[in-house]
Design a protein around this motif. Structure first.
Motif, PDB file in Angstrom:
ATOM      1  N   CYS A 126       0.680  -1.233  -0.060  1.00 41.36           N
ATOM      2  CA  CYS A 126       0.018  -0.026   0.104  1.00 41.36           C
ATOM      3  C   CYS A 126       0.834   1.328  -0.079  1.00 41.36           C
ATOM      4  CB  CYS A 126      -0.798   0.115   1.250  1.00 41.36           C
ATOM      5  SG  CYS A 126      -2.295  -1.424   1.372  1.00 41.36           S
ATOM      6  N   SER A 127       2.130   1.309   0.279  1.00 38.68           N
ATOM      7  CA  SER A 127       2.893   2.367   0.440  1.00 38.68           C
ATOM      8  C   SER A 127       3.694   2.699  -0.892  1.00 38.68           C
ATOM      9  CB  SER A 127       3.865   2.182   1.426  1.00 38.68           C
ATOM     10  OG  SER A 127       4.962   1.005   1.378  1.00 38.68           O
ATOM     11  N   VAL A 128       3.580   1.690  -1.705  1.00 38.27           N
ATOM     12  CA  VAL A 128       4.230   1.920  -3.247  1.00 38.27           C
ATOM     13  C   VAL A 128       3.246   2.269  -4.429  1.00 38.27           C
ATOM     14  CG1 VAL A 128       6.236   0.922  -2.455  1.00 38.27           C
ATOM     15  CG2 VAL A 128       4.236  -0.302  -3.680  1.00 38.27           C
ATOM     16  N   ARG A 129       3.313   2.912  -5.250  1.00 30.77           N
ATOM     17  CA  ARG A 129       2.743   3.308  -6.352  1.00 30.77           C
ATOM     18  C   ARG A 129       2.321   2.033  -7.379  1.00 30.77           C
ATOM     19  NH1 ARG A 129       4.024   9.526  -8.195  1.00 30.77           N
ATOM     20  NH2 ARG A 129       3.624  10.526  -6.068  1.00 30.77           N
ATOM     21  N   GLY A 130       3.096   1.152  -7.345  1.00 32.87           N
ATOM     22  CA  GLY A 130       2.929   0.075  -8.248  1.00 32.87           C
ATOM     23  C   GLY A 130       4.209  -0.080  -8.803  1.00 32.87           C
ATOM     24  N   PRO A 131       4.080  -1.104 -10.042  1.00 32.83           N
ATOM     25  CA  PRO A 131       5.318  -1.352 -10.801  1.00 32.83           C
ATOM     26  C   PRO A 131       5.907  -0.130 -11.564  1.00 32.83           C
ATOM     27  CG  PRO A 131       3.523  -2.925 -11.315  1.00 32.83           C
ATOM     28  CD  PRO A 131       3.026  -1.997 -10.377  1.00 32.83           C
ATOM     29  N   CYS A 132       7.200   0.065 -11.676  1.00 35.28           N
ATOM     30  CA  CYS A 132       7.573   1.028 -12.303  1.00 35.28           C
ATOM     31  C   CYS A 132       7.738   1.100 -13.877  1.00 35.28           C
ATOM     32  CB  CYS A 132       9.094   1.207 -11.850  1.00 35.28           C
ATOM     33  SG  CYS A 132       9.875   2.644 -12.548  1.00 35.28           S
ATOM     34  N   LEU A 133       6.956   1.805 -14.497  1.00 36.46           N
ATOM     35  CA  LEU A 133       6.648   1.775 -15.912  1.00 36.46           C
ATOM     36  C   LEU A 133       7.994   2.076 -16.729  1.00 36.46           C
ATOM     37  CD1 LEU A 133       3.185   3.465 -16.318  1.00 36.46           C
ATOM     38  CD2 LEU A 133       3.642   1.191 -15.902  1.00 36.46           C
ATOM     39  N   ASP A 134       8.947   2.736 -16.236  1.00 39.49           N
ATOM     40  CA  ASP A 134      10.236   3.200 -17.009  1.00 39.49           C
ATOM     41  C   ASP A 134      11.359   1.930 -16.746  1.00 39.49           C
ATOM     42  OD1 ASP A 134       9.092   5.396 -17.479  1.00 39.49           O
ATOM     43  OD2 ASP A 134       9.942   6.438 -15.596  1.00 39.49           O
ATOM     44  N   ARG A 135      10.934   0.991 -16.065  1.00 39.90           N
ATOM     45  CA  ARG A 135      12.298   0.227 -15.611  1.00 39.90           C
ATOM     46  C   ARG A 135      11.825  -1.003 -16.510  1.00 39.90           C
ATOM     47  NH1 ARG A 135      11.910  -0.194 -10.574  1.00 39.90           N
ATOM     48  NH2 ARG A 135      10.494  -2.105 -10.284  1.00 39.90           N
ATOM     49  N   ALA A 136      10.712  -1.452 -16.732  1.00 42.44           N
ATOM     50  CA  ALA A 136      10.100  -2.731 -17.164  1.00 42.44           C
ATOM     51  C   ALA A 136       9.242  -2.324 -18.435  1.00 42.44           C
ATOM     52  CB  ALA A 136       9.274  -3.596 -16.389  1.00 42.44           C
ATOM     53  N   SER A 137       9.142  -3.466 -19.401  1.00 40.34           N
ATOM     54  CA  SER A 137       8.353  -3.109 -20.507  1.00 40.34           C
ATOM     55  C   SER A 137       7.924  -4.817 -21.129  1.00 40.34           C
ATOM     56  CB  SER A 137       8.943  -2.602 -21.600  1.00 40.34           C
ATOM     57  OG  SER A 137      10.199  -2.862 -22.044  1.00 40.34           O
ATOM     58  N   GLY A 138       6.822  -4.693 -21.708  1.00 50.82           N
ATOM     59  CA  GLY A 138       6.508  -6.023 -22.281  1.00 50.82           C
ATOM     60  C   GLY A 138       6.195  -7.126 -21.300  1.00 50.82           C
ATOM     61  N   ASP A 139       6.752  -8.340 -21.625  1.00 53.63           N
ATOM     62  CA  ASP A 139       6.381  -9.366 -20.765  1.00 53.63           C
ATOM     63  C   ASP A 139       7.027  -9.208 -19.290  1.00 53.63           C
ATOM     64  OD1 ASP A 139       5.615 -12.200 -20.287  1.00 53.63           O
ATOM     65  OD2 ASP A 139       7.752 -12.445 -19.909  1.00 53.63           O
ATOM     66  N   GLY A 140       8.249  -8.492 -19.203  1.00 48.43           N
ATOM     67  CA  GLY A 140       8.820  -8.116 -18.017  1.00 48.43           C
ATOM     68  C   GLY A 140       7.648  -7.470 -16.933  1.00 48.43           C
ATOM     69  N   LEU A 141       6.902  -6.172 -17.723  1.00 49.32           N
ATOM     70  CA  LEU A 141       6.222  -5.414 -17.054  1.00 49.32           C
ATOM     71  C   LEU A 141       4.833  -6.186 -16.752  1.00 49.32           C
ATOM     72  CD1 LEU A 141       5.185  -2.620 -16.205  1.00 49.32           C
ATOM     73  CD2 LEU A 141       4.418  -2.119 -18.314  1.00 49.32           C
ATOM     74  N   GLN A 142       4.379  -7.152 -17.575  1.00 50.04           N
ATOM     75  CA  GLN A 142       3.290  -7.727 -17.148  1.00 50.04           C
ATOM     76  C   GLN A 142       3.583  -8.597 -15.947  1.00 50.04           C
ATOM     77  OE1 GLN A 142       0.388  -7.648 -18.220  1.00 50.04           O
ATOM     78  NE2 GLN A 142      -0.411  -9.367 -17.170  1.00 50.04           N
ATOM     79  N   ARG A 143       4.736  -9.415 -15.928  1.00 49.33           N
ATOM     80  CA  ARG A 143       4.894 -10.288 -14.803  1.00 49.33           C
ATOM     81  C   ARG A 143       5.212  -9.358 -13.583  1.00 49.33           C
ATOM     82  NH1 ARG A 143       9.594 -14.333 -15.339  1.00 49.33           N
ATOM     83  NH2 ARG A 143       8.305 -15.131 -13.604  1.00 49.33           N
ATOM     84  N   GLU A 144       5.508  -8.215 -13.575  1.00 51.09           N
ATOM     85  CA  GLU A 144       5.738  -7.355 -12.550  1.00 51.09           C
ATOM     86  C   GLU A 144       4.277  -6.827 -11.898  1.00 51.09           C
ATOM     87  OE1 GLU A 144       8.418  -3.517 -10.958  1.00 51.09           O
ATOM     88  OE2 GLU A 144       8.895  -4.493 -12.870  1.00 51.09           O
ATOM     89  N   ARG A 145       3.399  -6.485 -12.967  1.00 55.84           N
ATOM     90  CA  ARG A 145       2.187  -6.278 -12.396  1.00 55.84           C
ATOM     91  C   ARG A 145       1.387  -7.331 -11.757  1.00 55.84           C
ATOM     92  NH1 ARG A 145      -1.286  -3.448 -16.933  1.00 55.84           N
ATOM     93  NH2 ARG A 145      -2.665  -3.356 -15.082  1.00 55.84           N
ATOM     94  N   GLU A 146       1.630  -8.459 -12.478  1.00 52.69           N
ATOM     95  CA  GLU A 146       1.122  -9.838 -11.731  1.00 52.69           C
ATOM     96  C   GLU A 146       1.598  -9.829 -10.283  1.00 52.69           C
ATOM     97  OE1 GLU A 146       1.751 -12.994 -14.272  1.00 52.69           O
ATOM     98  OE2 GLU A 146       0.429 -12.508 -15.798  1.00 52.69           O
TER      99      GLU A 146
END
Length: 317
Positions: free
Chosen positions: A104-124
């Motif tokens: 709850c103290s973070v905003r979520g995955p960093c969109l600048d650091r990950a993309s594509g499949d890596g971003l999707q797995r980080e969101r999961e």
């Protein structure tokens, strides 16, 4: 809250936006802000969606008209909108800020650091940790608050491991809709809303008569509930009594003294309210304790109840 209304619900008071938001085309809303015991603010909100049918209409369309297509579409929409299980963990190798700090103290995955499949797995991974931290219920003493001695303990929030429904179904005999419950200890949530707000939530679809009555009572109770704490009320009453003792009223005039006591007690309880820091900050910033899309008319409950009793007298009442 305003960002939630504008971005997630996408409510347009002018009626020009016909695309709608996450829940569909929002036609109206009413939200009541409450402070918890520690002062944390949270909101209870009812949302009206364009095209939504009330429980009686749903029952008539499905049972009397035999509209099974409506039943299937409704079940599909609800299963897509409401979840009550902890999403699977994509793996220990997936790193996200929600694993290093409280989700709850973070905003979520960093969109600048990950993309594509890596971003999707980080969101999961982020959603898995967020639901696990915010939505999974842990029994405490308050769960058994209304349980009597000698009786089996039942959680008053109706959350239990055995409380599971494998799939959403419409009871054709009773005309009631039963939502699926994959995990009996997880509160209902919407994946998009919880990722945006990053806090505990409980979303419900009012699709049956008993649930509609329960929701109506619950909302009315919150809207009309006094914010005066017990210890503040006792302090206010003590203050009223002390002031009355110093007032120049003849001790023999018992009736006058009683009237003044009731008057001073009422004034003291109204004037002395305990507010938390977040409440004070919200008022200073110009935010009230209600969010409404329309100008709702007040209901004088006592007068309404008396009118009903006079027009429809009942021995039971």
């Amino acid at each position: 809250m305003q960002s939630f209304l504008d971005t997630v619900l996408r409510y347009d008071p002018k009626g020009e936006n016909l695309e709608g938001g996450l829940l569909g085309l929002t036609k109206g809303y009413f939200g009541c802000v409450e402070a918890q015991g520690r002062g944390t603010l949270h909101c209870h909100m009812v949302v009206w969606v364009h095209g939504g049918l009330n429980p009686t209409q749903i029952k008539e369309r499905i049972l009397q008209d035999g509209d099974l297509a409506l039943r299937d579409r409704l079940i599909h929409v609800l299963d897509d909108t409401i979840s009550n299980f902890v999403p699977p963990d994509p793996g220990e190798d997936v790193r996200t800020e929600a694993a290093m700090y409280h989700p709850c103290s973070v905003r979520g995955p960093c969109l600048d650091r990950a993309s594509g499949d890596g971003l999707q797995r980080e969101r999961e991974k982020d959603l898995h940790l967020l639901v696990k931290a915010c939505q999974r219920h842990v029994h405490t003493d308050t769960c058994w608050k209304y349980c009597r001695d000698g009786q089996p303990k039942e959680c008053r929030f109706n959350l239990d491991e055995s409380n599971r429904v494998p799939e959403t179904f419409f009871d054709m005999d009773l005309g009631e809709l039963h939502l699926r419950r994959v995990d009996g200890l997880v509160n209902n949530y919407n994946a998009t809303i919880i990722q945006a707000l990053r806090c505990n939530m409980d979303i419900k679809f009012v699709g049956s008569g008993p649930l509609a009555k329960a929701i109506l009572y619950y909302i009315t109770d919150y809207i009309t509930k006094s914010q005066l704490k017990v210890h503040v009320a006792y302090a206010a009453l003590r203050l009223a009594v002390d002031r009355l003792n110093t007032a120049p009223v003849p001790p023999a005039d018992v009736m006058e003294r009683g009237k003044r006591l009731l008057q001073k007690c009422a004034h003291a309880m109204i004037a002395n309210q305990e507010l938390s820091g977040p409440q004070v900050a919200a008022y200073l910033l110009g935010f009230g304790d209600h969010y409404t899309s329309h100008c709702f008319r007040g209901l004088l409950w006592k007068a309404f109840e008396g009118h009903v009793e006079r027009q429809l007298p009942s021995a039971e009442c």
